[in-house]
Write an enzyme that holds these catalytic residues in place. Structure first.
Site, PDB file in Angstrom:
ATOM      1  N   HIS A  66      14.590  21.000  49.191  1.00  0.00           N
ATOM      2  CA  HIS A  66      14.766  22.453  49.313  1.00  0.00           C
ATOM      3  C   HIS A  66      13.683  23.050  50.199  1.00  0.00           C
ATOM      4  O   HIS A  66      12.514  22.647  50.139  1.00  0.00           O
ATOM      5  CB  HIS A  66      14.759  23.131  47.935  1.00  0.00           C
ATOM      6  N   ASP A  68      13.173  26.460  50.134  1.00  0.00           N
ATOM      7  CA  ASP A  68      12.669  27.666  49.487  1.00  0.00           C
ATOM      8  C   ASP A  68      11.446  27.344  48.639  1.00  0.00           C
ATOM      9  O   ASP A  68      11.272  26.225  48.154  1.00  0.00           O
ATOM     10  CB  ASP A  68      13.751  28.354  48.660  1.00  0.00           C
ATOM     11  N   ASP A  99       5.300  21.437  47.127  1.00  0.00           N
ATOM     12  CA  ASP A  99       6.653  21.674  46.598  1.00  0.00           C
ATOM     13  C   ASP A  99       7.470  22.531  47.568  1.00  0.00           C
ATOM     14  O   ASP A  99       7.569  23.721  47.387  1.00  0.00           O
ATOM     15  CB  ASP A  99       6.535  22.352  45.237  1.00  0.00           C
ATOM     16  N   GLU A 133      16.783  26.297  45.366  1.00  0.00           N
ATOM     17  CA  GLU A 133      16.403  25.426  44.252  1.00  0.00           C
ATOM     18  C   GLU A 133      15.444  26.129  43.308  1.00  0.00           C
ATOM     19  O   GLU A 133      15.525  25.949  42.095  1.00  0.00           O
ATOM     20  CB  GLU A 133      15.759  24.145  44.796  1.00  0.00           C
ATOM     21  N   GLU A 134      14.555  26.935  43.852  1.00  0.00           N
ATOM     22  CA  GLU A 134      13.538  27.596  43.031  1.00  0.00           C
ATOM     23  C   GLU A 134      14.055  28.861  42.358  1.00  0.00           C
ATOM     24  O   GLU A 134      13.368  29.429  41.510  1.00  0.00           O
ATOM     25  CB  GLU A 134      12.320  27.951  43.889  1.00  0.00           C
ATOM     26  N   GLU A 162      10.950  15.830  45.389  1.00  0.00           N
ATOM     27  CA  GLU A 162      10.134  16.595  44.445  1.00  0.00           C
ATOM     28  C   GLU A 162       8.750  15.962  44.289  1.00  0.00           C
ATOM     29  O   GLU A 162       8.608  14.732  44.350  1.00  0.00           O
ATOM     30  CB  GLU A 162      10.820  16.655  43.082  1.00  0.00           C
ATOM     31  N   HIS A 348       3.436  25.675  42.164  1.00  0.00           N
ATOM     32  CA  HIS A 348       3.714  26.997  41.585  1.00  0.00           C
ATOM     33  C   HIS A 348       2.439  27.759  41.234  1.00  0.00           C
ATOM     34  O   HIS A 348       2.510  28.830  40.618  1.00  0.00           O
ATOM     35  CB  HIS A 348       4.618  26.894  40.353  1.00  0.00           C
TER      36      HIS A 348
END
Length: 375
Positions: A66, A68, A99, A133-134, A162, A348
């Protein structure tokens, strides 16, 4: 500067906060087209997705990921701007570093080297990339997989980028994930004055024994690949805010992380049995965000484990820990699927980062896996 590090920084400069892509996919597509990939852009709603493939027959290996990223949080609390990738103390800092823009860059550069060495390679190389995805994950990978499944497309080997490494780069591969099932329970009572409890029904008091039983329930004991299924309350709310009012209802939100010992339906049935046994008046709304999946040790796990050991000398372990990923959607059409990427300690968080020394080895692991499976 390695080509993988440069591409990682180029991707990180684009503020692709979910579900925006902000040009990341076009940057990847340009490199893929130079290698002779056929590109199929598959936008759904405001979400950018693409499916790309090179080759005509034989086993299909798909790189999935991903573009995003999660929101930055307070920019002023970052040591450097989250979308101005910065190297200090041997780490590359910025949102998406781990990520998962380092993995996206490594996918591309690994494939470039492999195609240069094996222009007539066996099998098919594919890319499945999303920008959803997020976030809510409704118009991204799941929609692409629906479209691919409808036309009979299958994947033999899938590597999701990931960030899976734990203490050192290469120490962990995810070969499965637990399922996630959420519930929103509303227990009804009768609102009243707290001085006259006989004229009311307190839904908190009514719900408490049932919640205690749910919390004490042994759902299963797990298995060789999964820990035991867990049930956790995440939110409880009741009342008007006044100290002298018995509330009329109590809202409870909870979540299961469940193993392959259960299905969503068996868990739902057991919860309803417990609630009904306590005579509650209630409503319960369910949301399944993903079923558990597992890839048994086999050709893909062997190939990527061997590649990791050859590149960095680390003996990797298989794991199913952590949250959900888009692997839960792809596994429907993928015979074997694993997730592998950099260390996940900072994802994150403020000041997300990846070790510069891990970026090129990541690309080399993907490249050696290509050689082992399609060489």
């Amino acid at each position: 500067m390695s080509t993988t590090l440069q591409l990682t920084q180029d991707l990180m400069q684009l503020d692709s906060i979910t579900p925006r892509d902000e040009g990341c996919q076009e940057l990847m597509i340009a490199r893929l087209e130079d290698m002779g990939f056929t590109i199929e852009r598959m936008p759904f709603g405001d979400v950018s997705n693409f499916w790309a493939h090179r080759g005509h027959s034989g086993p299909l290996l798909c790189f999935a990921g991903h573009t995003d990223v999660v929101p930055t949080g307070p920019v002023e609390q970052w040591q450097s701007h989250p979308f101005h990738p910065t190297i200090r103390n041997g780490h590359l800092f910025g949102r998406g570093a781990a990520d998962m823009k380092a993995s996206l860059a490594a996918f591309i550069t690994a494939t470039e080297r492999f195609v240069a060495a094996k222009p007539e390679h066996d099998g098919i190389i594919a890319f499945l990339i999303t920008s959803d995805e997020e976030g809510v994950a409704t118009d991204g990978t799941v929609r692409v997989v629906d479209a691919l499944e409808a036309r009979g497309q299958h994947i033999d080997y899938c590597i999701v980028g990931e960030p899976t490494s734990d203490q050192v780069f290469g120490d962990t591969i995810k070969n499965g994930r637990r399922g996630s099932l959420s519930g929103h329970l509303v227990v009804h009572g009768i609102q009243g004055h707290i001085a006259y409890p006989h004229l009311a029904k307190n839904p908190i008091h009514l719900a408490a024994p049932a919640l205690a039983e749910l919390a004490a329930e042994v759902w299963d004991h797990g298995n060789d690949y999964f820990p035991p299924t867990s049930w956790q309350i995440s939110n409880i709310h009741a009342g008007t805010g006044a100290v002298n009012v018995i509330p009329g209802h109590c809202d409870i939100k909870f979540n299961f992380r469940f193993s392959t010992e259960h299905t969503a339906e068996t868990l739902k049935d057991r919860v309803h049995q417990i609630l009904d046994s306590h005579g509650l008046a209630y409503e319960l709304h369910w949301a399944l965000s993903g079923n558990p999946f597992i890839t048994q040790p086999g050709r893909l796990t062997d190939a990527i484990s061997s590649a990791i050991h050859e590149v960095v000398g680390v003996t990797t372990q298989l794991s199913t820990t952590g949250g959900t990923s888009d692997g839960r959607f792809i596994k429907r059409i993928a015979r074997e699927l694993v997730e592998f990427g950099p260390i996940n300690a900072s994802i994150h968080k403020l000041n997300e980062c990846v070790s510069v020394d891990d970026i090129e080895p990541l690309s080399q692991v993907y490249e050696k896996t290509l050689h082992k499976l399609l060489g």
